[in-house]
Design an enzyme around this catalytic site. Structure first.
Site, PDB file in Angstrom:
ATOM      1  N   ARG A  23     -61.152 -20.303 -15.752  1.00 41.89           N
ATOM      2  CA  ARG A  23     -59.710 -20.042 -15.836  1.00 41.89           C
ATOM      3  C   ARG A  23     -58.986 -20.492 -14.566  1.00 41.89           C
ATOM      4  NH1 ARG A  23     -58.684 -16.386 -20.110  1.00 41.89           N
ATOM      5  NH2 ARG A  23     -56.500 -16.866 -19.752  1.00 41.89           N
ATOM      6  N   ARG A  27     -52.227 -18.677 -15.473  1.00 40.70           N
ATOM      7  CA  ARG A  27     -50.941 -18.062 -15.135  1.00 40.70           C
ATOM      8  C   ARG A  27     -50.824 -17.567 -13.703  1.00 40.70           C
ATOM      9  NH1 ARG A  27     -52.330 -13.012 -19.109  1.00 40.70           N
ATOM     10  NH2 ARG A  27     -54.509 -13.228 -18.574  1.00 40.70           N
ATOM     11  N   ARG A  36     -45.121 -22.728 -18.840  1.00 45.38           N
ATOM     12  CA  ARG A  36     -45.204 -21.698 -19.883  1.00 45.38           C
ATOM     13  C   ARG A  36     -43.846 -21.115 -20.273  1.00 45.38           C
ATOM     14  NH1 ARG A  36     -46.244 -19.177 -22.966  1.00 45.38           N
ATOM     15  NH2 ARG A  36     -47.528 -17.327 -22.695  1.00 45.38           N
ATOM     16  N   ASP A  72     -58.078 -23.077 -25.515  1.00 44.60           N
ATOM     17  CA  ASP A  72     -58.591 -21.724 -25.673  1.00 44.60           C
ATOM     18  C   ASP A  72     -59.812 -21.777 -26.589  1.00 44.60           C
ATOM     19  OD1 ASP A  72     -58.129 -18.835 -25.095  1.00 44.60           O
ATOM     20  OD2 ASP A  72     -58.067 -18.713 -27.267  1.00 44.60           O
ATOM     21  N   TYR A 147     -64.104 -12.277 -32.748  1.00 43.70           N
ATOM     22  CA  TYR A 147     -62.661 -12.291 -33.038  1.00 43.70           C
ATOM     23  C   TYR A 147     -62.417 -12.357 -34.538  1.00 43.70           C
ATOM     24  CZ  TYR A 147     -61.639 -12.854 -28.090  1.00 43.70           C
ATOM     25  OH  TYR A 147     -61.534 -12.639 -26.740  1.00 43.70           O
TER      26      TYR A 147
HETATM   27  O1  CP3 Z   1     -54.379 -18.078 -17.967  1.00 37.83           O
HETATM   28  C1  CP3 Z   1     -53.569 -18.380 -18.875  1.00 37.83           C
HETATM   29  O2  CP3 Z   1     -52.529 -17.783 -19.115  1.00 37.83           O
HETATM   30  C2  CP3 Z   1     -53.890 -19.569 -19.685  1.00 37.83           C
HETATM   31  C3  CP3 Z   1     -53.494 -19.521 -21.106  1.00 37.83           C
HETATM   32  C4  CP3 Z   1     -54.404 -18.723 -21.972  1.00 37.83           C
HETATM   33  C5  CP3 Z   1     -55.755 -19.038 -22.249  1.00 37.83           C
HETATM   34  N1  CP3 Z   1     -56.214 -18.133 -23.165  1.00 37.83           N
HETATM   35  C6  CP3 Z   1     -56.441 -20.170 -21.687  1.00 37.83           C
HETATM   36  C7  CP3 Z   1     -57.905 -20.281 -21.725  1.00 37.83           C
HETATM   37  C8  CP3 Z   1     -54.063 -17.577 -22.714  1.00 37.83           C
HETATM   38  C9  CP3 Z   1     -52.743 -16.862 -22.735  1.00 37.83           C
HETATM   39  C10 CP3 Z   1     -55.229 -17.215 -23.467  1.00 37.83           C
HETATM   40  C11 CP3 Z   1     -55.291 -16.130 -24.469  1.00 37.83           C
HETATM   41  C12 CP3 Z   1     -56.608 -15.509 -24.619  1.00 37.83           C
HETATM   42  N2  CP3 Z   1     -57.685 -16.097 -25.190  1.00 37.83           N
HETATM   43  C13 CP3 Z   1     -56.985 -14.232 -24.231  1.00 37.83           C
HETATM   44  C14 CP3 Z   1     -56.079 -13.185 -23.692  1.00 37.83           C
HETATM   45  C15 CP3 Z   1     -56.298 -12.795 -22.320  1.00 37.83           C
HETATM   46  C16 CP3 Z   1     -55.613 -13.685 -21.392  1.00 37.83           C
HETATM   47  O3  CP3 Z   1     -56.261 -14.004 -20.385  1.00 37.83           O
HETATM   48  O4  CP3 Z   1     -54.460 -13.997 -21.605  1.00 37.83           O
HETATM   49  C17 CP3 Z   1     -58.345 -14.084 -24.516  1.00 37.83           C
HETATM   50  C18 CP3 Z   1     -59.210 -12.888 -24.225  1.00 37.83           C
HETATM   51  C19 CP3 Z   1     -58.763 -15.271 -25.130  1.00 37.83           C
HETATM   52  C20 CP3 Z   1     -60.101 -15.583 -25.640  1.00 37.83           C
HETATM   53  C21 CP3 Z   1     -60.845 -16.436 -24.708  1.00 37.83           C
HETATM   54  N3  CP3 Z   1     -60.407 -17.652 -24.213  1.00 37.83           N
HETATM   55  C22 CP3 Z   1     -62.153 -16.225 -24.199  1.00 37.83           C
HETATM   56  C23 CP3 Z   1     -63.023 -15.014 -24.510  1.00 37.83           C
HETATM   57  C24 CP3 Z   1     -62.464 -17.340 -23.414  1.00 37.83           C
HETATM   58  C25 CP3 Z   1     -63.760 -17.620 -22.722  1.00 37.83           C
HETATM   59  C26 CP3 Z   1     -63.641 -17.353 -21.283  1.00 37.83           C
HETATM   60  C27 CP3 Z   1     -63.612 -15.920 -20.929  1.00 37.83           C
HETATM   61  O5  CP3 Z   1     -62.620 -15.496 -20.336  1.00 37.83           O
HETATM   62  O6  CP3 Z   1     -64.600 -15.244 -21.242  1.00 37.83           O
HETATM   63  C28 CP3 Z   1     -61.352 -18.199 -23.414  1.00 37.83           C
HETATM   64  C29 CP3 Z   1     -61.334 -19.487 -22.735  1.00 37.83           C
HETATM   65  C30 CP3 Z   1     -60.052 -19.989 -22.192  1.00 37.83           C
HETATM   66  N4  CP3 Z   1     -58.819 -19.502 -22.384  1.00 37.83           N
HETATM   67  C31 CP3 Z   1     -59.955 -21.162 -21.396  1.00 37.83           C
HETATM   68  C32 CP3 Z   1     -58.608 -21.333 -21.097  1.00 37.83           C
HETATM   69  C33 CP3 Z   1     -57.991 -22.425 -20.290  1.00 37.83           C
HETATM   70  C34 CP3 Z   1     -61.074 -22.107 -21.052  1.00 37.83           C
HETATM   71  C35 CP3 Z   1     -61.996 -21.713 -20.030  1.00 37.83           C
HETATM   72  C36 CP3 Z   1     -61.563 -21.839 -18.600  1.00 37.83           C
HETATM   73  O7  CP3 Z   1     -60.493 -22.329 -18.254  1.00 37.83           O
HETATM   74  O8  CP3 Z   1     -62.397 -21.440 -17.790  1.00 37.83           O
END
Ligand code: CP3
Length: 341
Positions: A23, A27, A36, A72, A147
């Site tokens: 990540r 944000r 955003r 995502d 999910y």
């Molecule tokens: O940080 C941000 O705001 C980026 C935008 C965003 C992502 N996912 C990018 C992402 C947002 C708003 C989400 C929504 C989301 N998806 C959530 C909500 C929590 C949150 O942080 O806003 C959740 C839990 C998910 C589901 C998800 N996405 C999981 C479980 C994972 C695997 C990584 C982990 O945290 O366990 C993701 C991967 C993800 N989401 C990536 C990005 C850019 C890719 C991995 C990375 O950048 O390392």
């Protein structure tokens, strides 16, 4: 091309420890928050130029040794017939979660070319601009299924577990479908130019070792067997997986991701001839610099001198993290591990 990350993933020696953060694009960055204000997450992901810009931001600002594609884990699910929203402060919420055997039968075959061409276009743009390797990624079948069955983020995963225990054959069918989909998705990412892949099994640690072996490991084994043919390093990541590191590494992956709850030196001993990635506590980025620095030294010491350590956090960068702390951490990893970058 700076290939330090790829060398460490292959357990070759490097002049310093490569570092990237899960990540790392997100944000906590003011530039990302600006983008955003105009676009939602799905909108950014569907615009390859924007995806590329967001992916590049942390690499340019902080000097990370790898980029991770901005998307995502839910991005491919639309193509499989699911409608979902990303709810601020909660996470992905599925409008049509899986409830019956019929719902599993109806899951549509995924095609990356048809369903996520924008992801592949973003990779092609990035390959022209990056001087560090690009990591492609997907969710692991179990974490995606969590999910799909829970309908959103969950604490106890009761709907998921009830489904697994009471309908093991339908569970197996769902996992087969998700394995097939992720093989297609990840293969397309590598064909478009991804240099490595990370499989996020973020929630699998909530299973007992017995249940992992019985209900998940065979599917992960099948997934990794297919992916190994792509010839790029594969990172296998989960959280709270101290009890699962052995079966996870047996299922596959050149690099095993280790979260903060597992001591890294213990993991290195256990895993022997396997590269590891991790595991600084993401909340240390909120600590005073001397405490953060101590934490970084501890991780480097636990990793030891053996080749095959990729520095990362135990889980993703938290919202509210100070970008200056990230810059400081990357710098410290590089200089403390012997590199001048
Ligand atoms: O940080 C941000 O705001 C980026 C935008 C965003 C992502 N996912 C990018 C992402 C947002 C708003 C989400 C929504 C989301 N998806 C959530 C909500 C929590 C949150 O942080 O806003 C959740 C839990 C998910 C589901 C998800 N996405 C999981 C479980 C994972 C695997 C990584 C982990 O945290 O366990 C993701 C991967 C993800 N989401 C990536 C990005 C850019 C890719 C991995 C990375 O950048 O390392």
């Amino acid at each position: 091309m700076n290939d330090t990350f790829l060398k460490a993933a292959r357990r070759q020696s490097t002049s310093y420890t490569p570092v990237w953060f899960m990540r790392q694009a997100g944000r906590y960055q003011p530039e990302y928050r600006q983008i955003r204000e105009k676009y939602t997450l799905p909108q950014i992901v569907r615009r390859p130029e924007l995806t590329a810009e967001v992916t590049l931001l942390p690499v340019e600002n902080f000097g990370f040794d790898a980029a991770i594609l901005f998307a995502d884990i839910t991005t491919p699910l639309y193509g499989m017939g699911f409608q979902l929203d990303i709810v601020e402060g909660r996470g992905p919420v599925i409008d049509n979660p899986i409830m019956t055997d019929g719902d599993v039968n109806a899951v549509r075959q995924f095609s990356a070319e048809r369903d996520t061409p924008f992801v592949l276009d973003a990779i092609k743009i990035l390959k022209g601009e990056l001087r560090v390797p690009l990591i492609g990624f997907s969710g692991a079948p179990f974490t995606l299924a969590s999910y799909l069955l829970e309908g959103g983020p969950s604490k106890n995963f009761i709907k998921l577990k009830r489904f697994i225990y009471s309908r093991p054959e339908t569970w197996s069918l769902l996992m087969n479908k998700l394995v097939k989909a992720m093989v297609d998705y990840l293969t397309a990412q590598v064909n478009a130019g991804a240099d490595a892949l990370q499989i996020f099994d973020s929630w699998v640690g909530r299973l007992s070792r017995h249940d992992y072996q019985r209900y998940v490991a065979p599917h992960m084994h099948a997934l990794f067997e297919e992916l190994a043919q792509l010839g790029v390093p594969l990172i296998h990541f989960g959280t709270q997986t101290m009890h699962l590191l052995e079966p996870m590494s047996a299922a596959g992956g050149d690099v095993i991701g280790v979260d903060t709850t597992t001591p890294l030196n213990w993991a290195r001993n256990l895993l022997g001839e396997r590269a590891v990635q991790g595991n600084l506590d993401p909340s240390l980025l909120f600590a005073p610099r001397d405490i953060l620095r101590e934490g970084i030294i501890r991780v480097l010491n636990c990793a030891g001198d053996k080749p095959g350590h990729i520095f990362n956090l135990g889980h993703g960068v938290l919202p509210g993290t100070d970008p200056d702390a990230v810059a400081y951490a990357v710098d410290q990893v590089h200089s403390l591990s012997g590199g001048a970058v």
